[in-house]
Design an enzyme around this catalytic site. Structure first.
Site, PDB file in Angstrom:
ATOM      1  CB  CYS A 167       4.462  -0.454   1.587  1.00  0.00           C
ATOM      2  SG  CYS A 167       3.298  -1.623   2.535  1.00  0.00           S
ATOM      3  CG  ASP A 224      14.950  25.714 -34.515  1.00  0.00           C
ATOM      4  OD1 ASP A 224      15.305  26.713 -34.717  1.00  0.00           O
ATOM      5  OD2 ASP A 224      15.465  24.804 -35.103  1.00  0.00           O
ATOM      6  CB  CYS A 231      -0.891   0.062   1.087  1.00  0.00           C
ATOM      7  SG  CYS A 231      -0.108   0.103   2.906  1.00  0.00           S
ATOM      8  CG  ASP A 272      16.857  25.029 -31.161  1.00  0.00           C
ATOM      9  OD1 ASP A 272      16.772  26.111 -31.496  1.00  0.00           O
ATOM     10  OD2 ASP A 272      16.770  24.041 -32.091  1.00  0.00           O
ATOM     11  CG  ASP A 309      16.470  20.311 -34.910  1.00  0.00           C
ATOM     12  OD1 ASP A 309      16.463  21.613 -34.820  1.00  0.00           O
ATOM     13  OD2 ASP A 309      16.953  19.737 -35.974  1.00  0.00           O
TER      14      ASP A 309
END
Length: 779
Positions: free
Chosen positions: A18, A427, A15, A670, A666
């Site tokens: 725990c 971009d 649970c 960036d 990418d």
């Protein structure tokens, strides 16, 4: 000091309480920096400083808390956890069937034959194996927790069923104790057994459902074949296990087979289905030199390939690892659940005891019996399991759904935050465009010295535009010789439209133009500098050469006038990027480069705008080029000729205006903006730096993955809210009813057996609700 991050299977957790106990034990270890324990996967992600602790000390710490941590290789952790889960599922199934076989006649006797002289003894005989044998795990775990002065769900189950069972044994053995006082000695063997049976049923269904939430990981892991054909030096092939493959091995991929490792085609032609990784349904043509990815499927032709990345280094392995780590991370909302879970079991035990005392004081004739039943019912109905499963099961389902759609999300916080996005910065190159630029026209390349300088500089750069220039120059018949390299430039193929060789336009016929082979000797580059966002400069034979955009030339006082200006204007109107070559004082050549806009870019941007998100574009290109691209895809607000620091500053400016900003890029340029953004998204075919910085990675080049990721975030958070609502409301309503709050008004008392069934169903309902995300549409 080196930091180690590893995932370990954890056993014994039942649970939310725990989870907190295990986390607390691990965080107390010296050198441990971060811990995330997941009840849904029964694993713990631990980051620690090498040298200050190790896996064996972590294992001992968890054992001291009453649980166990299994030390395995990193790659085997999830497999080991799944193995443990499968064994637990089989064990639960056996116990459940046996409990049902004994509990059904027990209920019949308890309801219809309770007054028979043999009834109590028979019910005792039937209930004892259920409670003490099939329910033994609850008592063992509760005892472990008691030794460590903690409590969890097992404590509640053990106390409730143990009290009911022992009370019934006492009443069966010494009935005179009650009859002498004018009270009926009731037994509750059937309640104790049925509670255990219902909880076992709930646990069984819960484990099956939890296995379903990790189906995406299993699908990904199942993409990789177990064996592969390896080609020996003599040309013979042999089937070997995938674990035996090394870098540079030659492999043969037959039609219909899955590709085992990342590599390069060295022979053969075929089409490969990469949809399971990229989400793009059209098979990709593969010829010599093309890249191959593990987990993709070869179609009709046979391929020979050279292994380049094997084992954990393949893209598929990285995706699996990213999803596993993300599924183990905690969403911010989990902090509230952890606070509740920390006090939940002790509070429930207190309420149960107070209920019993209240009944004993105010209950009247049957006060003791009713008080005991209230205590048992409150303990039974309380369900910390539902609280512990509400968030992680939804996160697991969301991460898995994202992976199936080519969206890799690195942590739960990013998944939760994406739904708040109000502004998105894109971009241009590689994000809105294909990222495969090609030279369309060139002016001034009949100048041999300029051409040689251009080639020498651009061949040193890894920028996509530089690569496009090198490809273009490699299409000519020239031969450039220097002390560093000898490169055949081959035939120069010009566009079948107007070709420009000097500032004055020269029109050629629409056929291919072939130059006579020439050899140009020049000195090597003595100085080279990459100017991020602008271009590059180099010194060759004492002359400084500049290659880059207009800003670079202007910073060096070089004007662009006359015919050069006319070429620039015309190219930019067609969304072409202009690259300039100057010798330090004068423009010597110019090239027009075009990068095709992605076919889905306009549609994706329209979807984002419809959702109320402001869309911006940033690029290092000139204003006219940026404007042409922005108009083509429907972006109203764009920034041109920006440097990496400008992109970051723009993101900061939007955040200061109160926007939750997503940055999509990418490239290396960036990375600053990606690091600053609230939600950072990298294109999967971009640079490694961008993908390392970003919290989300789109494996597909389709920009529609961005609105899909936002939709996924909203659906996942909605699921978490629904799960938490039902988990909290169940306990808020169920516990008072179990205590007997309705009895003064309508005489209603909740049967402990019904409470057990309700507890079991609460956990199952939460997990089942999370599974709905597997069939959700993201648009």
């Amino acid at each position: 000091m080196t930091q180690i991050k590893q995932t370990f299977p954890v056993t014994g957790m039942t649970c939310a309480s725990c989870v907190l106990h295990v986390e607390k034990a691990l965080k107390a270890e010296p050198g441990v920096e971060d811990v995330s324990v997941n009840l849904a996967t029964n694993t713990a992600q631990v980051s620690w400083q090498q040298g200050r602790t190790d896996s064996q000390h972590l294992k001992q710490a968890v054992r001291n808390a009453g649980y166990d941590l299994l030390v395995t290789d990193e790659g085997d952790a999830v497999a080991e956890a799944e193995k443990i889960q499968a064994e637990r599922l089989r064990g639960l199934k056996r116990k459940l069937i046996a409990s049902l076989v004994l509990s059904i006649p027990l209920v019949v006797i308890g309801m219809f034959l309770m007054h028979e002289p043999w009834a109590n003894l028979t019910m005792w005989a039937l209930s004892t194996p259920v409670v003490l044998l099939f329910g033994r795990q609850f008592f063992v775990n509760a005892w472990k927790q008691a030794k460590h002065r903690t409590a969890n769900m097992d404590t509640l189950v053990a106390l409730s069923t143990g009290v009911a069972y022992l009370f019934s044994v006492f009443n069966m053995a010494w009935p005179d104790f009650w009859t002498s006082r004018g009270l009926e000695p009731h037994v509750y063997f059937e309640a104790a057994a049925v509670i255990i049976t219902f909880i076992l049923l709930g646990k069984f269904l819960e484990e099956r459902a939890k296995a379903g939430t990790s189906s995406a990981i299993k699908k990904l892991m199942g993409l990789r074949p177990n064996t592969v054909l390896r080609e020996a030096a003599d040309g013979t092939t042999r089937e070997v296990p995938i674990a035996d493959i090394n870098v540079d091995d030659l492999l043969v991929v037959r039609p219909g087979e899955s590709i085992a490792v990342d590599g390069e085609v060295v022979g053969g032609e075929s089409y490969v289905d990469e949809s399971m990784l990229s989400g793009e349904p059209v098979p990709v043509a593969k010829t010599a030199g093309a890249s191959l990815l593990a987990g993709t499927i070869n179609q009709k032709g046979s391929l020979r390939m050279r292994a380049q990345k094997v084992g954990a280094a393949t893209l598929l392995a990285q995706i699996v690892r990213t999803v596993q780590e993300a599924q183990g991370s905690k969403a911010p909302v989990q902090k509230l659940v952890d606070k509740v879970a920390a006090v939940f079991v002790p509070v429930v035990m207190g309420i149960a005891l107070l209920s019993a005392i209240a009944w004993w004081i105010f209950g009247g004739e049957h006060a003791f019996t009713q008080g005991l039943l209230a205590l048992v019912t409150v303990l039974v109905i309380a369900c910390p399991c539902a609280l512990g499963l509400a968030t992680p099961t939804a996160i697991m389902a969301g991460m898995g759904k994202g992976a199936e759609n080519g969206i890799l999300i690195k942590d739960a916080e990013s998944l939760e935050r994406a739904r708040h996005i109000t502004a998105i910065v894109l971009d241009k190159t590689g994000t809105i465009t294909e990222g495969k630029p090609e030279v369309q026209e060139a002016v001034g390349l009949d100048d041999a010295e300029a051409t040689a300088a251009l080639y020498a500089i651009e061949s040193r750069s890894e920028h996509p535009l530089a690569e496009a220039v090198v490809r273009y120059l490699n299409a000519g018949e020239r031969r450039i010789v220097n002390s560093e390299r000898t490169t055949s430039l081959g035939t120069i193929h010009h566009s079948p439209t107007t070709i420009h060789h000097s500032p004055t336009t020269i029109h050629h016929s629409p056929t291919t133009i072939h130059h006579s082979p020439t050899t140009i000797h020049h000195s090597p580059i003595t100085a080279f500098e990459s100017l991020t966002g602008k271009g590059a400069s180099a010194t060759i034979a004492g002359t400084t050469w500049l290659v880059g955009n207009r800003r670079l030339l202007e910073e060096h006082g070089i004007g662009i006038t006359g015919a050069w200006r006319e070429h620039e204007k015309r190219w930019q109107e067609h969304a072409h990027t202009v690259i300039w070559l100057a010798d330090g004082t004068t423009v010597r050549a110019a090239l027009a480069i075009a990068d095709k806009i992605k076919p889905t870019a306009a549609e994706a941007i329209a979807r984002l705008k419809k959702a109320g998100i402001k869309v911006y574009m940033q690029t290092g290109d000139a204003r006219r080029t940026a404007q042409a691209v922005a108009q083509a895809v429907g972006i109203d607000d764009f920034r041109s000729e920006v440097l990496p620091k400008d992109k970051r500053a723009f993101v900061e400016g939007l955040q200061q205006q109160g926007h939750v900003v997503a940055m999509v890029g990418d490239g290396i340029n960036d990375s600053e903006a990606l690091a600053k953004a609230d939600v950072s998204i990298a294109m999967g075919k971009g640079s490694d730096i961008a993908m390392d910085v970003a919290r989300m990675t789109l494996i597909s080049t389709d920009l529609n993955a961005i609105p899909r990721a936002i939709t996924l975030s909203r659906k996942t958070v909605n699921l978490i809210r629904q799960n938490l609502f039902w988990a909290f409301i169940y306990n808020i309503i169920g516990i008072p009813i179990a205590a007997g709050v309705l009895y003064p008004f309508n005489g209603f008392l909740l049967d402990p057996m019904i409470a057990g069934a309700a507890m079991a169903l609460s956990s199952v309902s939460v997990v089942s609700n999370s599974l709905r995300l597997r069939w959700a549409r993201l648009g």
